[in-house]
Design a protein around this motif. Structure first.
Motif, mmCIF file in Angstrom:
data_model
loop_
_atom_site.group_PDB
_atom_site.id
_atom_site.type_symbol
_atom_site.label_atom_id
_atom_site.label_comp_id
_atom_site.label_asym_id
_atom_site.label_seq_id
_atom_site.Cartn_x
_atom_site.Cartn_y
_atom_site.Cartn_z
ATOM 1 N N VAL A 294 0.840 -1.206 0.000
ATOM 2 C CA VAL A 294 0.000 0.000 0.000
ATOM 3 C C VAL A 294 0.875 1.257 0.000
ATOM 4 C CG1 VAL A 294 -1.650 1.344 1.359
ATOM 5 C CG2 VAL A 294 -1.977 -1.120 1.077
ATOM 6 N N THR A 295 1.944 1.236 0.779
ATOM 7 C CA THR A 295 2.862 2.383 0.807
ATOM 8 C C THR A 295 3.482 2.616 -0.562
ATOM 9 O OG1 THR A 295 3.368 2.017 3.143
ATOM 10 C CG2 THR A 295 4.967 3.298 1.866
ATOM 11 N N ALA A 296 3.876 1.539 -1.232
ATOM 12 C CA ALA A 296 4.476 1.658 -2.568
ATOM 13 C C ALA A 296 3.481 2.217 -3.581
ATOM 14 C CB ALA A 296 4.996 0.302 -3.028
ATOM 15 N N LEU A 297 2.224 1.778 -3.491
ATOM 16 C CA LEU A 297 1.194 2.272 -4.405
ATOM 17 C C LEU A 297 0.960 3.768 -4.187
ATOM 18 C CD1 LEU A 297 -1.325 -0.709 -4.144
ATOM 19 C CD2 LEU A 297 -0.223 0.055 -6.261
ATOM 20 N N ARG A 298 0.899 4.183 -2.931
ATOM 21 C CA ARG A 298 0.685 5.602 -2.637
ATOM 22 C C ARG A 298 1.895 6.442 -3.035
ATOM 23 N NH1 ARG A 298 -2.330 4.302 3.132
ATOM 24 N NH2 ARG A 298 -4.426 4.014 2.222
ATOM 25 N N ASP A 299 3.096 5.886 -2.869
ATOM 26 C CA ASP A 299 4.296 6.585 -3.321
ATOM 27 C C ASP A 299 4.298 6.781 -4.827
ATOM 28 O OD1 ASP A 299 5.201 6.770 -0.740
ATOM 29 O OD2 ASP A 299 6.601 5.073 -0.887
ATOM 30 N N ALA A 300 3.613 5.883 -5.538
ATOM 31 C CA ALA A 300 3.489 6.001 -7.003
ATOM 32 C C ALA A 300 2.275 6.839 -7.394
ATOM 33 C CB ALA A 300 3.392 4.602 -7.621
ATOM 34 N N ASN A 301 1.709 7.556 -6.418
ATOM 35 C CA ASN A 301 0.606 8.498 -6.651
ATOM 36 C C ASN A 301 -0.734 7.839 -6.958
ATOM 37 O OD1 ASN A 301 2.224 10.840 -6.231
ATOM 38 N ND2 ASN A 301 3.076 10.575 -8.306
ATOM 39 N N TYR A 302 -0.922 6.614 -6.476
ATOM 40 C CA TYR A 302 -2.231 5.981 -6.600
ATOM 41 C C TYR A 302 -3.038 6.256 -5.327
ATOM 42 C CZ TYR A 302 -0.527 3.327 -10.614
ATOM 43 O OH TYR A 302 -0.017 2.975 -11.837
ATOM 44 N N ALA A 303 -4.340 6.534 -5.508
ATOM 45 C CA ALA A 303 -5.242 6.644 -4.363
ATOM 46 C C ALA A 303 -5.676 5.236 -3.974
ATOM 47 C CB ALA A 303 -6.452 7.495 -4.721
#
Length: 417
Positions: free
Chosen positions: A401-410
């Motif tokens: 989840v942290t990686a997805l948010r770091d890639a600018n995904y909500a």
């Protein structure tokens, strides 16, 4: 005074259930029911901080302790009563235990069930010889019809719990437990109508007065708890522990419990589910919600039971397989090993592929993917994607989840209540 010598017209009370009655029941049913094992659980003891001993009543032929009381009652019928037959209102384990032993003894058995009873329970009762009558939408309506048929046909009504003979039979569970281990600090027993704990408490009080007797009810059906505590609580709802979902406790059993039981606890649905899952995962045994209530209480009250030697009755194993599958999957979700991530994407080629690369990089397995383009507040070119996935543990999901948010995904983690 033994139950057999009391005035048959008088309402039974605590004096009508003694250790002698339980011992007589044990002799009566000997050889016809399984003397189930009492086993120490090392792993559950480590998890709970208590010394856990399990009585495997789910290994009876009909997968529940109810056989004991039913058989004890059947064996005390007169020849005339046996010839006419017996009747009961039940949609659970009592119907199967009474039907099985009644058929084995040549006693006709009629079981009245609500029309809403699941087909599988009707079939199970019929498969062991019971004649099932479907009447009414609720248990109370089925019970009323059973009492009408009792009078019309001259049958003998066998109550599922509010009868000294039934309670004496159920008490043989504790008699076997104390024969193997006499120094329990506490026995924790599920309560529906109160037949099992009445018999268990009678034995515990007689054989080791220092043993604490604690009852457990589902939080949605606190009928005996309310009576015991002098409170007024609502009963109702969809509980996993339907075997103890009783709205009106027994009059006789209430008296015994008030005199011989130390305390009653309530448990919620999540901890009941956890207990069922733990027993399957650790002990490799299938237990229904009611059968897992004792373990649920210990899990939910660790400080109360810490360091104590606890006897738990796994009182039944009749759980629908689809329901069991749901319980196990929900338990994996609560552990964080299964998760549903809600990701907002742009509806364009390659958008999902980019997300999948992050799942691959974190070694998280994708189980299902669901797209939602219509019923959303996003712009027309946006979509919501729910991704069900499997990981080693909750920490692995958190890193993804942290990686997805770091890639600018909500990203939203869909929580399980």
């Amino acid at each position: 005074m033994n139950a057999s010598t009391t005035n048959l017209d008088a309402a039974p009370g605590p004096a009508d259930l003694t250790i002698e009655d339980v011992r007589a029941a044990a002799a009566r049913i000997d050889g016809a029911v399984v003397k189930t094992p009492l086993m120490h659980s090392i792993t559950l003891s480590q998890i709970t901080g208590a010394d856990i001993w399990l009585k495997f009543e789910n290994l009876q032929f009909t997968a529940a302790y109810k056989e004991r009381g039913a058989l004890n009652a059947l064996l005390q019928l007169t020849e005339e009563q046996k010839g006419r037959g017996v009747i009961a209102a039940s949609a659970g384990n009592h119907s199967q235990g009474l039907s099985y032993h009644g058929t084995r003894l040549g006693v006709p058995v009629t079981i009245v069930m609500p029309k809403t009873t699941p087909t599988v329970k009707v079939m199970q009762t019929e498969s062991v010889g019971g004649n099932v009558v479907l009447e009414g939408e609720t248990f109370d309506e089925a019970h009323a019809h059973a009492r009408e048929l009792e009078k019309e046909r001259g049958l003998t009504f066998v109550h599922p719990f509010d009868d000294p003979k039934i309670a004496a039979g159920q008490g043989t569970v504790a008699l076997e437990m104390f024969a193997e281990k006499s120094d329990f600090d506490c026995i924790v027993t599920p309560i529906g109508g109160g037949g099992l704990i009445s018999g268990m408490a009678t034995v515990a009080n007689a054989l080791n007065p220092d043993t604490e007797v604690v009852g457990v009810q589902a939080g949605l059906f606190p009928s005996m708890f309310s009576k015991f505590k002098g409170e007024d609580r609502d009963c109702g709802g969809d509980t996993l522990a339907e075997g103890i979902a009783v709205k009106k406790p027994g009059d006789f059993t209430s008296q015994v419990i008030a005199e011989k039981v130390n305390d009653i606890l309530l448990v919620g649905e999540p901890v009941l589910e956890k207990a069922v899952a733990l027993l399957l995962q650790i002990e490799k045994t299938v237990v229904e919600g009611a059968g897992a209530a004792g373990l649920a209480a210990v899990l939910d009250n660790p400080e109360r039971f810490k360091g104590k030697s606890i006897g738990l009755v796994l009182c039944g194993g009749n759980i629908d397989t689809r329901l069991l599958a749901n319980v196990l999957l929900r338990d994996l979700a609560r552990q964080g090993r299964l998760a549903r991530l809600r990701v907002t994407l742009q509806d364009r080629p390659g958008a999902l592929f980019k997300v999948m690369r992050l799942f691959d990089a974190h070694n998280v397995n994708i189980i299902e993917i669901y797209h939602q383009r219509i019923f959303t507040t996003l712009p027309a070119k946006g979509l919501i994607t729910d991704i069900e996935c499997e990981a080693r543990d909750a920490e692995q999901v958190e890193r993804l989840v942290t990686a997805l948010r770091d890639a600018n995904y909500a990203v939203q983690v869909v929580e399980l209540n």
